[in-house]
Enzyme design. Structure first.
Site, mmCIF file in Angstrom:
data_model
loop_
_atom_site.group_PDB
_atom_site.id
_atom_site.type_symbol
_atom_site.label_atom_id
_atom_site.label_comp_id
_atom_site.label_asym_id
_atom_site.label_seq_id
_atom_site.Cartn_x
_atom_site.Cartn_y
_atom_site.Cartn_z
ATOM 1 N N HIS A 183 -14.936 6.133 0.044
ATOM 2 C CA HIS A 183 -13.602 6.389 -0.486
ATOM 3 C C HIS A 183 -13.711 7.213 -1.765
ATOM 4 O O HIS A 183 -12.715 7.639 -2.335
ATOM 5 C CB HIS A 183 -12.867 5.071 -0.749
ATOM 6 N N HIS A 240 -1.544 9.180 -7.345
ATOM 7 C CA HIS A 240 -2.857 8.889 -6.762
ATOM 8 C C HIS A 240 -3.939 8.706 -7.816
ATOM 9 O O HIS A 240 -5.088 8.360 -7.495
ATOM 10 C CB HIS A 240 -3.233 10.033 -5.807
#
Length: 578
Positions: free
Chosen positions: A505, A274
């Site tokens: 985000h 990630h």
């Protein structure tokens, strides 16, 4: 259940770093997954840390703060990553997949389930009773193409030339924290913000090679973001894909011989790669970008994102010792240790390059996560225990410390247990409330933790509409098991920078003063609210287990104010002007 809107149906997805994955259950209609439980309340009047005026905690009395009804979380759509696979066009699917393969795709790789004209129901035949054998053959589809956006093929608009930065005059050289540009908001709110085209432009250096660490890739789009003169320069993509998704990624790169791959090892179940980072090697030196955006167009269009951009690091003189070029925050050695954790031959050359550059001007601390189970001193190298160690060693207690709120803001939520004591209000809150080495007594008032996560109303009224929920995954199975978490939630507002309708985000965590003007510390990171990202203690707190790769940078006052060790970064708005 499903919910209809002008944007089509939207769905619940699992968190991209979920650590309790629940297999899908059969449904009557695979294109109608269920929506979230009835958790929605009216968004409160809370203004988050992104607004300078203090409205978050109205006073009960002079020493106690309370918050009105918290907003319920917004649920996302089908798993975002799989959605993006089907939204982009580089990979062609075979014309006639078998029924079993097709069913598998619908379950595992369904995107926004937007139909093309080929999929629409044909007009009714003339009123004539057909014979049983009169079944018209289905029209052949030569290719299964998906629109590049859940909004349809015409959603994205090309930005005008004056949308991008042309000089470095508006750059924030002290903190080096930037927001991404957002399409569709007034120009004044994009001044000083950066687009990926700005980052890769000659304005910041003459690029020779680069490495892109990320979670989602749209390779054709990514290549187009490099200016023409740099478009064929060597690029390494560091990813966590396996099997079919890895094959799709490799297929995307076939037209681009200058692209190579480095697969991150994910040895623990449900972990993800990630981390979002760029390593840029120029003729003039070297630069690091640590950011929150995936390498897909949607992440750079109408979402709130953030990044830290390093200074341009010059090359060290020949014959410099191995310890040369270190910063007061040990950023160089920490970055090298993070890269070495990949155990990847593809990164060896880059590790050597970094050793040859002077990173001494860095003023932030690196906080990373790498998959593994760690004991002893290694426990404090990664995840939230790494953050705890730095806050313990480089901050000091403040007056009325319990009134300094902890704020967390993120775009995805994992499983944290049946009640808050299982992880959130135990080991994780202890980390976030650490200030110096002083230990809290059992009678100390509890510090309030405020979690910022968009409500359904936030999503509905956003620039993207309901499809913005595809970037805010929180699985319905997980949500139903931790209803206690909703009392922590507060809606998203970013009025000062014009981003209230640009769904976040970005992921940020901080300790903020009672009047919301000062910060004890500030962190921008890829890590969402999950044990997979931050790690969880095991074996009677003698071991920490981390599932995923994550990366962020920590701002501490002592690294910015020479000769002093103040407790605050003042004013907060100069750092975080949302």
């Amino acid at each position: 259940m499903s919910q209809d809107s002008q944007h089509g149906k939207w769905t619940i997805s699992d968190s991209e770093d979920e650590d309790n994955i629940i297999p899908p259950t059969p449904q009557k209609d695979s294109n109608k997954p269920s929506i979230k439980p009835d958790l929605e309340r009216k968004p409160d009047t809370v203004t988050t840390f992104f607004k300078q005026e203090r409205k978050l905690s109205p006073k009960r009395n002079e020493d106690t703060h309370s918050v009105k009804e918290p907003s319920a979380p917004s649920m996302g759509s089908e798993a975002r990553k799989a959605a993006h696979v089907n939204q982009t066009l580089p990979v062609k699917y075979e014309s006639h997949p078998s029924p079993s393969v097709k069913r598998k795709r619908e379950t595992e790789e369904a995107g926004w389930n937007l139909s093309s004209s080929d999929d629409e129901t044909p007009p009714p035949a003339p009123k004539k009773e057909p014979k049983k054998s009169d079944v018209s053959p289905k029209k052949k589809k030569t290719e299964d193409k998906r629109p590049p956006s859940p909004h349809g093929t015409s959603y994205y608009k090309e930005e005008p030339a004056d949308f991008f930065e042309t000089n470095l005059l508006s750059m924030n050289d002290m903190y080096r924290f930037y927001l991404n540009k957002v399409t569709g908001i007034p120009k004044k709110f994009n001044t000083g913000a950066l687009h990926i085209k700005d980052i890769l432009s000659p304005m910041f250096g003459t690029l020779k090679e680069s490495v892109q660490f990320n979670y989602c890739f749209d390779i054709p789009w990514m290549v187009e973001q490099y200016p023409p003169e740099f478009r064929d320069k060597p690029v390494i993509l560091v990813h966590g894909e396996k099997r079919e998704s890895k094959a799709r990624l490799i297929e995307q790169a076939k037209p681009y011989p200058h692209i190579r791959f480095c697969q991150a090892k994910l040895d623990i179940a449900f972990g993800t790669h990630h981390t979002k980072m760029m390593l840029l090697w120029y003729e003039e030196g070297f630069r690091v970008i640590i950011l929150t955006s995936n390498l897909i167009r949607a992440d750079w269009y109408q979402k709130t994102q953030g990044m830290w951009m390093s200074p341009l690091y010059p090359r060290l003189p020949e014959g410099s010792p191995g310890t040369a070029g270190e910063s007061p925050t040990n950023f160089k050695s920490d970055l090298l240790e993070y890269l070495e954790a990949y155990r990847a031959p593809e990164l060896a050359e880059w590790i050597d390059r970094i050793k040859q550059h002077d990173l001494s001007e860095t003023r932030v601390y690196l906080i990373g996560s790498t998959p593994g189970r760690y004991q002893g001193p290694a426990m404090e190298k990664w995840g939230h225990l790494r953050l705890r160690k730095l806050l313990s060693e480089h901050t000091k207690p403040v007056l009325n410390e319990e009134r300094w709120h902890v704020l967390g803001q993120f775009s995805s939520i994992g499983s944290m247990g049946l009640d808050k004591t299982k992880w959130l209000a135990a080991e994780f809150q202890r980390t976030l409330t650490t200030l110096g080495k002083a230990r809290k007594s059992l009678t100390s008032p509890e510090t309030q933790m405020l979690l910022v996560y968009p409500s359904v109303e936030n999503v509905r009224t956003s620039l993207e509409g309901y499809p913005a929920g595809g970037s805010l995954p929180y699985s319905i199975q997980t949500a139903q098991k931790q209803l206690w978490l909703h009392s922590y939630f507060h809606g998203w507002h970013a009025d000062v920078t014009g981003r209230s309708n640009a769904m976040p985000h970005i992921k940020t965590y901080m300790r903020v003063s009672p009047d919301y003007t000062q910060l004890a510390w500030f962190l921008v990171t890829s890590a969402n609210l999950s044990k997979a990202a931050w790690g969880a203690l095991e074996k009677n707190n003698t071991q920490i287990m981390v599932r995923s790769y994550e990366l962020g940078v920590l701002y501490l006052p002592s690294a910015f104010i020479a000769g002093q060790c103040l407790c605050v970064l003042a004013p907060a708005a100069s750092l975080w002007v949302l």
